[in-house]
Design a protein around this motif. Structure first.
Motif, PDB file in Angstrom:
ATOM      1  N   LYS A  35      -7.602 -21.588 -62.240  1.00  0.00           N
ATOM      2  CA  LYS A  35      -8.292 -20.741 -60.744  1.00  0.00           C
ATOM      3  C   LYS A  35      -9.143 -20.519 -59.822  1.00  0.00           C
ATOM      4  O   LYS A  35     -10.026 -20.431 -59.167  1.00  0.00           O
ATOM      5  CB  LYS A  35      -7.665 -19.421 -61.020  1.00  0.00           C
ATOM      6  N   GLU A  36     -10.357 -19.717 -61.600  1.00  0.00           N
ATOM      7  CA  GLU A  36     -11.570 -19.757 -60.912  1.00  0.00           C
ATOM      8  C   GLU A  36     -12.583 -20.946 -60.659  1.00  0.00           C
ATOM      9  O   GLU A  36     -13.056 -21.057 -59.950  1.00  0.00           O
ATOM     10  CB  GLU A  36     -12.793 -18.939 -62.533  1.00  0.00           C
ATOM     11  N   THR A  37     -12.198 -22.492 -61.065  1.00  0.00           N
ATOM     12  CA  THR A  37     -13.363 -23.761 -60.485  1.00  0.00           C
ATOM     13  C   THR A  37     -12.945 -24.134 -59.233  1.00  0.00           C
ATOM     14  O   THR A  37     -13.530 -23.766 -58.232  1.00  0.00           O
ATOM     15  CB  THR A  37     -12.650 -24.551 -61.537  1.00  0.00           C
ATOM     16  N   VAL A  38     -10.980 -24.081 -59.239  1.00  0.00           N
ATOM     17  CA  VAL A  38     -10.628 -24.761 -57.809  1.00  0.00           C
ATOM     18  C   VAL A  38     -10.134 -24.104 -56.955  1.00  0.00           C
ATOM     19  O   VAL A  38     -10.129 -24.456 -55.469  1.00  0.00           O
ATOM     20  CB  VAL A  38     -10.348 -25.753 -57.893  1.00  0.00           C
ATOM     21  N   GLY A  39      -8.897 -22.721 -57.051  1.00  0.00           N
ATOM     22  CA  GLY A  39      -8.833 -21.804 -56.409  1.00  0.00           C
ATOM     23  C   GLY A  39      -7.883 -21.084 -56.637  1.00  0.00           C
ATOM     24  O   GLY A  39      -6.989 -22.314 -57.600  1.00  0.00           O
ATOM     25  N   MET A  40      -6.835 -20.074 -56.598  1.00  0.00           N
ATOM     26  CA  MET A  40      -5.839 -19.437 -57.243  1.00  0.00           C
ATOM     27  C   MET A  40      -4.975 -20.173 -56.873  1.00  0.00           C
ATOM     28  O   MET A  40      -2.773 -20.466 -57.787  1.00  0.00           O
ATOM     29  CB  MET A  40      -5.272 -18.264 -55.937  1.00  0.00           C
ATOM     30  N   TRP A  41      -4.095 -21.125 -56.268  1.00  0.00           N
ATOM     31  CA  TRP A  41      -2.743 -21.699 -55.306  1.00  0.00           C
ATOM     32  C   TRP A  41      -3.089 -23.367 -56.248  1.00  0.00           C
ATOM     33  O   TRP A  41      -1.839 -23.712 -56.352  1.00  0.00           O
ATOM     34  CB  TRP A  41      -2.685 -21.809 -53.752  1.00  0.00           C
ATOM     35  N   LYS A  42      -4.399 -23.295 -57.213  1.00  0.00           N
ATOM     36  CA  LYS A  42      -4.459 -24.923 -57.323  1.00  0.00           C
ATOM     37  C   LYS A  42      -4.353 -25.055 -58.604  1.00  0.00           C
ATOM     38  O   LYS A  42      -3.867 -25.916 -59.303  1.00  0.00           O
ATOM     39  CB  LYS A  42      -5.779 -25.871 -57.186  1.00  0.00           C
ATOM     40  N   TYR A  43      -3.779 -23.262 -59.392  1.00  0.00           N
ATOM     41  CA  TYR A  43      -3.285 -23.604 -60.871  1.00  0.00           C
ATOM     42  C   TYR A  43      -1.905 -25.155 -61.775  1.00  0.00           C
ATOM     43  O   TYR A  43      -1.302 -24.383 -60.914  1.00  0.00           O
ATOM     44  CB  TYR A  43      -4.150 -22.627 -61.048  1.00  0.00           C
ATOM     45  N   PRO A  44      -2.608 -25.054 -62.174  1.00  0.00           N
ATOM     46  CA  PRO A  44      -0.807 -25.940 -62.943  1.00  0.00           C
ATOM     47  C   PRO A  44      -0.012 -25.181 -63.627  1.00  0.00           C
ATOM     48  O   PRO A  44      -0.266 -24.100 -64.363  1.00  0.00           O
ATOM     49  CB  PRO A  44      -1.517 -26.795 -64.182  1.00  0.00           C
ATOM     50  N   ARG A  45       1.714 -25.267 -62.743  1.00  0.00           N
ATOM     51  CA  ARG A  45       2.416 -24.032 -63.547  1.00  0.00           C
ATOM     52  C   ARG A  45       3.161 -24.128 -64.978  1.00  0.00           C
ATOM     53  O   ARG A  45       3.424 -22.990 -65.535  1.00  0.00           O
ATOM     54  CB  ARG A  45       3.887 -23.684 -62.577  1.00  0.00           C
ATOM     55  N   TRP A  46       2.773 -25.627 -65.266  1.00  0.00           N
ATOM     56  CA  TRP A  46       3.107 -26.151 -66.566  1.00  0.00           C
ATOM     57  C   TRP A  46       2.298 -26.669 -66.775  1.00  0.00           C
ATOM     58  O   TRP A  46       1.345 -27.782 -66.396  1.00  0.00           O
ATOM     59  CB  TRP A  46       4.764 -26.656 -66.134  1.00  0.00           C
ATOM     60  N   VAL A  47       1.977 -27.056 -68.862  1.00  0.00           N
ATOM     61  CA  VAL A  47       0.966 -27.515 -68.854  1.00  0.00           C
ATOM     62  C   VAL A  47       1.533 -28.002 -70.504  1.00  0.00           C
ATOM     63  O   VAL A  47       2.311 -27.413 -70.807  1.00  0.00           O
ATOM     64  CB  VAL A  47       0.037 -26.176 -69.555  1.00  0.00           C
ATOM     65  N   GLU A  48       1.155 -28.666 -70.475  1.00  0.00           N
ATOM     66  CA  GLU A  48       2.127 -29.820 -71.404  1.00  0.00           C
ATOM     67  C   GLU A  48       0.983 -30.855 -72.031  1.00  0.00           C
ATOM     68  O   GLU A  48       0.361 -31.307 -71.703  1.00  0.00           O
ATOM     69  CB  GLU A  48       3.284 -31.392 -70.654  1.00  0.00           C
ATOM     70  N   ILE A  49       0.829 -30.511 -73.585  1.00  0.00           N
ATOM     71  CA  ILE A  49       0.528 -30.943 -73.883  1.00  0.00           C
ATOM     72  C   ILE A  49       0.738 -32.398 -74.727  1.00  0.00           C
ATOM     73  O   ILE A  49       2.428 -32.518 -75.261  1.00  0.00           O
ATOM     74  CB  ILE A  49       0.241 -30.223 -75.139  1.00  0.00           C
TER      75      ILE A  49
END
Length: 283
Positions: free
Chosen positions: A249-263
């Motif tokens: 969010k801080e790097t490229v924008g609020m709407w671009k952050y991943p809603r899901w993160v899979e390791i």
């Protein structure tokens, strides 16, 4: 080889162990790699103090766009730059590239002399600087078509121009920034999202070694970014997902952050190091 230099070809899997061994033994002046290899070499704790070749003056990257943080970290540690360039089988040659003394990490550089580039929208109109468009290339090395694939040839080779399938933006100085493959781009809240931009932001998190981003449907059938990540060794996973989301969010924008993160243990790749996002889209 045409100027009397020696070329070293590695027949083994290009792991940090193998490549650092080659650099140390042969002391080359130019090193050719791909972004995933540069990242692995930078973050392998076994080689944290290794300097590779003391004669190294330049590295080149291809296969995938080189993330800005990897280019800067490599140059900071080894004292020599990485030139990121773009070519294709259809053009036989690099047609878009950074150059010695003219490198901005996070971009693909400018048109190589002898080649002409343009960006077109879905209606075939040229786009203005700063707008996303599909890259077309005109140059003397273009193929005439694909063997026994007439329809595919007609779609790709359009008169003097070759359709690359890559989405880019161009600034006023003629420098191009990669957004993603045409079939990898997607919209969030009506705004185009570049998977590569989000991937670069995710991968710049101090806990992440590699990342891939694909569109994924939420409960309402709307597309949102989903990130697959490979972690660095010894990372504490507590609170990692929220930390990662805030970082993007801080790097490229609020709407671009991943809603899901899979390791995951590893990302699917081709033999040349390109991430196979289509395999991740099916997960």
């Amino acid at each position: 080889m045409s100027v009397g230099a020696t070329t070293i070809l590695n027949p083994l899997r290009p792991t940090p162990d193998t490549v650092f061994g080659i650099l140390d033994k042969h002391q080359p002046t130019i090193f050719c790699g791909v972004p995933t290899l540069f990242a692995a070499m930078l973050h392998d704790k076994k080689f944290a103090t290794a300097k590779g070749s003391s004669r190294l003056r330049l590295s080149t990257s291809a296969g995938e766009a080189l993330p800005e943080h990897i280019g800067k970290a490599w140059e900071s540690r080894f004292g020599t730059p990485i030139i990121d360039g773009v070519g294709s089988t259809e053009l036989l040659h690099i047609f878009l590239s950074n150059a010695p003394g003219d490198i901005i990490y996070g971009t693909s550089g400018r048109a190589v002399p002898g080649y002409t580039l343009k960006l077109l929208d879905d209606a075939g109109r040229e786009v203005a600087d700063g707008e996303v468009g599909e890259l077309f290339v005109k140059g003397p090395t273009a193929a005439e078509g694909y063997w026994n694939q007439r329809e595919k040839s007609r779609q790709t080779f359009q008169g003097e121009w070759t359709k690359t399938g890559d989405k880019y933006t161009r600034d006023a100085s003629g420098r191009y920034t990669y957004c993603g493959r045409a079939d990898d781009m997607f919209k969030v809240s009506g705004i185009w999202v570049s998977p590569f931009e989000v991937e670069a932001a995710v991968a710049s998190h101090p806990s992440v070694l590699e990342a891939a981003v694909v569109p994924h449907e939420d409960d309402e059938g709307l597309l949102k970014p989903k990130a697959f990540i490979v972690l660095k060794d010894g990372v504490d996973r507590d609170g990692l997902e929220e930390s990662l989301k805030e970082h993007v969010k801080e790097t490229v924008g609020m709407w671009k952050y991943p809603r899901w993160v899979e390791i995951v243990d590893a990302l699917p790749k081709t033999a040349t190091g390109k991430i196979q996002r289509f395999k991740l889209r099916d997960q």
